[in-house]
Enzyme design. Structure first.
Site, PDB file in Angstrom:
ATOM      1  CG  ASN A 109      -0.162  -0.061   2.519  1.00 35.32           C
ATOM      2  OD1 ASN A 109       0.511   0.902   2.875  1.00 35.32           O
ATOM      3  ND2 ASN A 109      -0.223  -1.192   3.216  1.00 35.32           N
TER       4      ASN A 109
ATOM      5  CG  ASP B  61      -5.360  -5.921   6.713  1.00 37.03           C
ATOM      6  OD1 ASP B  61      -4.733  -5.811   7.782  1.00 37.03           O
ATOM      7  OD2 ASP B  61      -6.135  -5.059   6.267  1.00 37.03           O
TER       8      ASP B  61
ATOM      9  N   PRO C 280       0.279 -12.139   9.902  1.00 32.39           N
ATOM     10  CG  PRO C 280       2.479 -12.263  10.684  1.00 32.39           C
ATOM     11  CD  PRO C 280       1.655 -12.412   9.451  1.00 32.39           C
TER      12      PRO C 280
ATOM     13  CG  PHE D 149      -2.026   4.984  13.980  1.00 31.45           C
ATOM     14  CD1 PHE D 149      -0.994   4.823  14.883  1.00 31.45           C
ATOM     15  CD2 PHE D 149      -2.333   6.270  13.549  1.00 31.45           C
ATOM     16  CE1 PHE D 149      -0.276   5.912  15.358  1.00 31.45           C
ATOM     17  CE2 PHE D 149      -1.627   7.366  14.009  1.00 31.45           C
ATOM     18  CZ  PHE D 149      -0.601   7.184  14.915  1.00 31.45           C
TER      19      PHE D 149
ATOM     20  CE  LYS E 213      -6.731  -1.568  13.963  1.00 26.83           C
ATOM     21  NZ  LYS E 213      -6.167  -0.877  12.810  1.00 26.83           N
TER      22      LYS E 213
ATOM     23  CE  LYS F  42      -6.682  -5.374  14.772  1.00 25.51           C
ATOM     24  NZ  LYS F  42      -6.010  -6.096  13.718  1.00 25.51           N
TER      25      LYS F  42
END
Ligand SMILES: Cc1cc2nc3c(=O)[nH]c(=O)nc-3n(C[C@H](O)[C@H](O)[C@H](O)COP(=O)(O)O)c2cc1C
Length: 397
Positions: free
Chosen positions: A210, A278, A303, A323, A340, A344
């Site tokens: 990206n 991802d 991962p 982030f 998120k 996470k």
């Protein structure tokens, strides 16, 4: 053992207000600060090196090409050993030379070689201060992180009136002391920052990636190091120079980034600013895939670095910051950032808008268990400074 004294490098330029720098040096020393001074060639027309060295208790640097000065303390060391560099007074000419990145005397060479942005306290005739050239120079310096201690309004030595007097010494002294506190705030902390994209290889010449520039993570690493944290930066492929004073490890894939992040020591604070891919191709094809063969890709997940760093309680960084880039930072974006955060297991999420990707600016909402904090729009450097400030607050330092 007590901490070594804070060290200030005071640069005195050639303006009428130069005599006030003598009092500034005296005040800082009275607060236990070690002051080293540089007097510009023109500064020496206004105050003597003898006065300055008597008040600082140190020899005064004057000449870039002095063998004695350079062998006693080289200009690079002079710049790097300072916890704060302050130019007081900063003349219009000095600001112009700084804006140009000149290094043709000891003072400007030190500023250019320093890893910290200096403070400047301009003092000049009001018309000089208002001149478009000066305005542009000041704006440029501010955009590079230079702290400008704005001049005051009042009667000038030249008989005119307006804005241009050196700021009050109380103000300059308190700005310097605040900078000194900030410079050691995270002393003794280990910090880890990830930044940039990852590349997941398809074949020997192609990859999935990206467009992350890595700038936000680099600014955060720079700001953490500026607060004296021992900072490791694990960076994907970017075209940025590693920040000074930061141990930088270059990686390519998400797996390599994870491995580097799990290398001891466990940091007290981890900031995951990298745009980790991802997905990665399930199979790597050695050589170059032929165009004629068509392309059918099977992908697998990479991962999850943020989740891995957030796992468990013991042996984990005390503060893990992730982030989240969303299409908008309104209520829907905040909701996704909070999901998120839970998924996470990290402590804070810095939610930012997708438009920040190719920009020097960012607009951030800090999402944590305590709620949300809207930071508004600012440069990525401002966001980094704010984050470091919040990290200090979290640890009560
Ligand atoms: C009497 C006198 C007073 C001056 N005062 C100032 C001043 O207050 N601010 C300023 O920007 N320049 C002032 N200047 C002009 C600077 O001395 C000149 O621009 C010089 O190149 C600055 O050098 P430096 O920045 O390397 O010290 C003054 C000049 C003279 C002759």
């Amino acid at each position: 053992m007590s901490a070594p004294a804070h060290r200030v490098l005071l640069i005195v330029g050639g303006g009428i207000a130069a005599y006030k720098s003598l009092d500034l040096a005296r005040r800082l020393r009275a607060r236990g600060v070690e002051v080293r001074a540089i007097l510009t060639k023109n500064g020496a027309e206004f105050v003597t090196p003898l006065s300055l060295s008597t008040l600082t208790g140190n020899p005064v640097g004057r000449d870039l090409f002095s063998l004695t000065e350079e062998s006693e303390i080289g200009h690079i060391r002079l710049a790097r050993e300072a916890d704060c560099i302050v130019v007081a007074p900063a003349t219009a000419d000095f600001l112009a030379r700084m804006a140009q990145g000149r290094a043709d005397d000891l003072a400007t060479a030190c500023i250019l070689a320093a890893s910290r942005a200096p403070l400047v306290a301009p003092a000049m005739n009001p018309m000089m201060w208002l001149n478009e050239a000066t305005r542009a120079n000041v704006a440029l310096l501010k955009s590079r992180g230079v702290g400008v201690i704005e001049p005051d309004a009042g009667d000038m030595a030249c008989g005119e009136e307006g804005v241009g007097r050196l700021a009050d010494l109380d103000e300059i002294e308190s700005r310097v002391m605040a900078e000194l506190r900030r410079s050691r705030r995270l002393s003794g902390f280990d910090a880890l920052v990830t930044s940039g994209p990852t590349r997941e290889r398809l074949d020997s010449v192609r990859y999935v990636s990206n467009g992350s520039s890595g700038l936000q993570g680099y600014e955060i690493a720079h700001a953490l190091a500026g607060a004296s944290a021992r900072t490791r930066l694990v960076s994907g492929p970017v075209s940025l120079s590693p920040p000074a004073g930061v141990e930088t490890t270059s990686v390519t894939t998400a797996q390599e980034m994870l491995d580097a992040c799990l290398t001891p020591p466990v940091p007290r604070v981890a900031v995951c600013a990298a745009a980790v891919s991802d997905w990665r191709p399930r199979d790597f094809v050695a050589g170059k895939m032929e165009k004629s063969a068509g392309l059918s890709l099977e992908m697998e997940q990479t991962p999850d670095i943020l989740a891995r760093l957030s796992e468990g309680r013991a042996g984990r960084p005390e503060l893990v910051v992730g982030f989240a880039v969303e299409d908008g930072i309104g209520a829907a974006g905040v909701r996704r950032a909070r999901e998120k955060l839970t998924a996470k297991g990290c402590d804070w999420i810095l939610l930012n808008d997708i438009s920040a990707a190719g920009s020097d600016e960012n607009e951030v909402v800090l999402v944590s268990g305590d709620g949300e904090e809207v930071w508004g729009r600012g440069s990525k450097r401002d966001v980094a400074a704010r984050l470091v400030d919040r990290v200090g607050g979290y640890f009560g330092v």
